[in-house]
Design a protein around this motif. Sequence first.
Motif, mmCIF file in Angstrom:
data_model
loop_
_atom_site.group_PDB
_atom_site.id
_atom_site.type_symbol
_atom_site.label_atom_id
_atom_site.label_comp_id
_atom_site.label_asym_id
_atom_site.label_seq_id
_atom_site.Cartn_x
_atom_site.Cartn_y
_atom_site.Cartn_z
ATOM 1 N N HIS A 198 0.812 -1.210 0.000
ATOM 2 C CA HIS A 198 0.000 0.000 0.000
ATOM 3 C C HIS A 198 0.846 1.262 0.000
ATOM 4 N N GLY A 199 2.152 1.107 -0.135
ATOM 5 C CA GLY A 199 3.033 2.264 -0.176
ATOM 6 C C GLY A 199 3.370 2.842 1.179
ATOM 7 N N MET A 200 3.222 2.050 2.246
ATOM 8 C CA MET A 200 3.482 2.529 3.597
ATOM 9 C C MET A 200 4.803 1.955 4.124
ATOM 10 N N VAL A 201 5.579 2.815 4.773
ATOM 11 C CA VAL A 201 6.819 2.414 5.429
ATOM 12 C C VAL A 201 6.601 2.485 6.933
ATOM 13 N N SER A 202 6.891 1.394 7.617
ATOM 14 C CA SER A 202 6.741 1.362 9.072
ATOM 15 C C SER A 202 8.008 1.881 9.738
ATOM 16 N N LEU A 203 7.830 2.598 10.833
ATOM 17 C CA LEU A 203 8.969 3.076 11.601
ATOM 18 C C LEU A 203 9.644 1.883 12.279
ATOM 19 N N PRO A 204 10.991 1.906 12.385
ATOM 20 C CA PRO A 204 11.693 0.751 12.978
ATOM 21 C C PRO A 204 11.375 0.583 14.452
ATOM 22 N N THR A 205 11.354 -0.667 14.898
ATOM 23 C CA THR A 205 11.098 -0.960 16.313
ATOM 24 C C THR A 205 12.380 -1.275 17.075
ATOM 25 N N ARG A 206 13.488 -1.470 16.359
ATOM 26 C CA ARG A 206 14.766 -1.702 17.036
ATOM 27 C C ARG A 206 15.202 -0.438 17.770
ATOM 28 N N PRO A 207 15.972 -0.570 18.846
ATOM 29 C CA PRO A 207 16.398 0.615 19.602
ATOM 30 C C PRO A 207 17.370 1.474 18.807
ATOM 31 N N GLY A 208 17.496 2.733 19.202
ATOM 32 C CA GLY A 208 18.357 3.661 18.500
ATOM 33 C C GLY A 208 17.754 4.053 17.168
ATOM 34 N N LEU A 209 18.603 4.261 16.174
ATOM 35 C CA LEU A 209 18.113 4.616 14.850
ATOM 36 C C LEU A 209 17.490 3.430 14.129
ATOM 37 N N GLY A 210 17.732 2.223 14.628
ATOM 38 C CA GLY A 210 17.055 1.045 14.091
ATOM 39 C C GLY A 210 17.767 0.315 12.982
ATOM 40 N N GLU A 211 19.004 0.709 12.673
ATOM 41 C CA GLU A 211 19.746 0.003 11.626
ATOM 42 C C GLU A 211 20.063 -1.432 12.057
ATOM 43 N N ASP A 212 19.836 -2.363 11.142
ATOM 44 C CA ASP A 212 20.124 -3.783 11.376
ATOM 45 C C ASP A 212 21.506 -4.076 10.778
ATOM 46 N N ILE A 213 22.556 -3.802 11.538
ATOM 47 C CA ILE A 213 23.919 -3.778 11.013
ATOM 48 C C ILE A 213 24.532 -5.181 10.997
ATOM 49 N N ASN A 214 25.195 -5.503 9.900
ATOM 50 C CA ASN A 214 25.911 -6.777 9.774
ATOM 51 C C ASN A 214 27.365 -6.541 10.198
ATOM 52 N N PHE A 215 27.606 -6.619 11.498
ATOM 53 C CA PHE A 215 28.937 -6.316 12.029
ATOM 54 C C PHE A 215 29.989 -7.316 11.540
ATOM 55 N N ALA A 216 29.580 -8.570 11.325
ATOM 56 C CA ALA A 216 30.527 -9.573 10.844
ATOM 57 C C ALA A 216 31.014 -9.219 9.439
ATOM 58 N N TYR A 217 30.114 -8.744 8.597
ATOM 59 C CA TYR A 217 30.518 -8.351 7.248
ATOM 60 C C TYR A 217 31.496 -7.178 7.308
ATOM 61 N N ILE A 218 31.175 -6.194 8.134
ATOM 62 C CA ILE A 218 32.039 -5.015 8.232
ATOM 63 C C ILE A 218 33.434 -5.409 8.718
ATOM 64 N N GLU A 219 33.499 -6.285 9.714
ATOM 65 C CA GLU A 219 34.797 -6.723 10.256
ATOM 66 C C GLU A 219 35.602 -7.456 9.182
ATOM 67 N N ALA A 220 34.933 -8.274 8.395
ATOM 68 C CA ALA A 220 35.627 -9.062 7.374
ATOM 69 C C ALA A 220 36.087 -8.227 6.188
ATOM 70 N N ASN A 221 35.497 -7.025 6.028
ATOM 71 C CA ASN A 221 35.813 -6.208 4.871
ATOM 72 C C ASN A 221 36.380 -4.844 5.250
ATOM 73 N N THR A 222 36.934 -4.756 6.455
ATOM 74 C CA THR A 222 37.508 -3.499 6.936
ATOM 75 C C THR A 222 38.783 -3.148 6.162
ATOM 76 N N VAL A 223 38.870 -1.889 5.774
ATOM 77 C CA VAL A 223 40.036 -1.373 5.079
ATOM 78 C C VAL A 223 40.958 -0.665 6.064
ATOM 79 N N SER A 224 40.376 0.098 6.982
ATOM 80 C CA SER A 224 41.157 0.791 8.004
ATOM 81 C C SER A 224 40.282 1.024 9.216
ATOM 82 N N HIS A 225 40.950 1.095 10.376
ATOM 83 C CA HIS A 225 40.247 1.337 11.628
ATOM 84 C C HIS A 225 41.023 2.375 12.412
ATOM 85 N N ASP A 226 40.330 3.467 12.746
ATOM 86 C CA ASP A 226 40.973 4.549 13.482
ATOM 87 C C ASP A 226 40.759 4.317 14.977
#
Length: 384
Positions: A356-384
Motif C-alpha cells: 500500500h506504499g506505507m513504510v513502518s517506523l523501525p522498532t529496534r532501539p536507536g536509529l534502528g539500523e540492522d547492522i551486519n557487524f561480521a561483514y564489516i569486520e571481514a571487509n575493513t580497510v582501516s580502523h581509526d
Amino acid sequence: MKIESVNVTVFQYPTRRVSDSAGHSHPGPESMAKMAMLTITAEDGTKGYSFAPPEVVRPFVVNTFFRKVLVGQDAFNRERIWQDLAHWQRGSAHQLTERALGFVEQALWDLIGRRLNLPVWKLLGGYRDKVPAYGSTMCGDDLPGGLSTPEEYASFAETLVARGYKAIKLHTWMPPVSFAPNPKMDVKACAAVREAVGPDIDLMIDGYHWYSRTEALWIGKELEKLNFAWFEEPMEEESMASYAWLAENLSIPIIGPESLGGKHHSRADWVKAGACDILRAGANGVGGISPTLKVANLAESFGMDCEVHGNGAASLAVIGAIKNCRWYERGLLHPFLDYDQPAAYLNSLIDPMDEHGMVSLPTRPGLGEDINFAYIEANTVSHD
C-alpha cells in the motif's frame, strides 16, 4: 553516561551505483565502494553508530573536532554537545561540514536510543508508526531502457505505482547528459508520467538546480497544468529573492531550501521572505536530527509542512516524531536497480514498504539500523 571514545571504521562493499562527472548517481557495473562507520562508545560499553562516506569523517575531523568535544561528556547532554560542535564550525566549516556534524549527531542519538532501549523516533516525540512513501527517481541518463526518454520515465512510473507508491518525484536530466539542461524535456517527462499514472497519483519534480527565473517560471506554469504537488530546487538556492519571486508568481507549492547551508537559521529567513510554501530539511544536510526537528517545529509554527529530505534511518526518526510531514522519500530509484535489496553491510532494510506504499517506523532501539557487524569486520580497510 560519559563518552569514552569516538572511532571510525572504513570498509568496502559491492555496489552497482556509479557517479557521473557531476556527482549524480546512475546504475553501472558492480564495483567495490567504501563506507565509514562512526562509532561512539560510552564508558558502560553502550555504542552508537552512523554511516557516512569516508571523506566526510576524515581522521582530521574526528581528531580535531569529534574527540575534542565528545570524549568525557555526558552523552545525554546531546544539545550542549551539538551546540559546541556547531560553534567549532566558525572558521572551520570547510572541514567540519554540515554533513560531518550531522553524522556524529546521528551516532549520538543512536547511542542514547540503544542505552534506553527505545527507537529514536519515540524519544523525539513518537507521532506515528508508519508513513506513506514517494518513489524518488535517479536523475535522467542516456541508458536505453533506463531514464533516457520521457517514455521511459512514464513506463517506470507505472512500475512504481504497481509496486504500491502513491506518489512519485522525478529527478530529471542534468549535465553531463548531452541535451541537459532542457526545460522542454523536463516538462515532456512530467507530462508523460502524468498521462501514464492518471490524476490520483501525487507527482513532484526536482530538476536542474540552476535554471534562470524565466525558465523556472515557464516550467512551473506547465507543472500547474499537470497538477503537480510541488516544485523543488529549480534555481540556485543562494538567491532567496529569486524563490520569493517565483513563489509569488506561481500557484504550485514551492519547496525548499534543500541544499542551502545555515541549518534552521536560513530556513527561518526563507519563511519570513515568503520564499517557499513547504520547508525542506534533512539530517544529512542541515547538521543532524536536532536541527531538522527545529526546522519542522518552525514550519509548524507558521502552519507549513516540512518535507524531510532524503531516505534512511535519520529521516525516518524525524518523520516518526512530527505531524507536519506528509511523505517519506524512498530512493533513489531506477529501472536497473533493486532498491529492496539491502546493502551488504546491513541485514535488512531500514525502510521496507508494503503493497500500500506505507513504510513502518523501525522498532529496534536507536536509529534502528540492522547492522551486519561480521561483514564489516571481514571487509575493513582501516580502523581509526
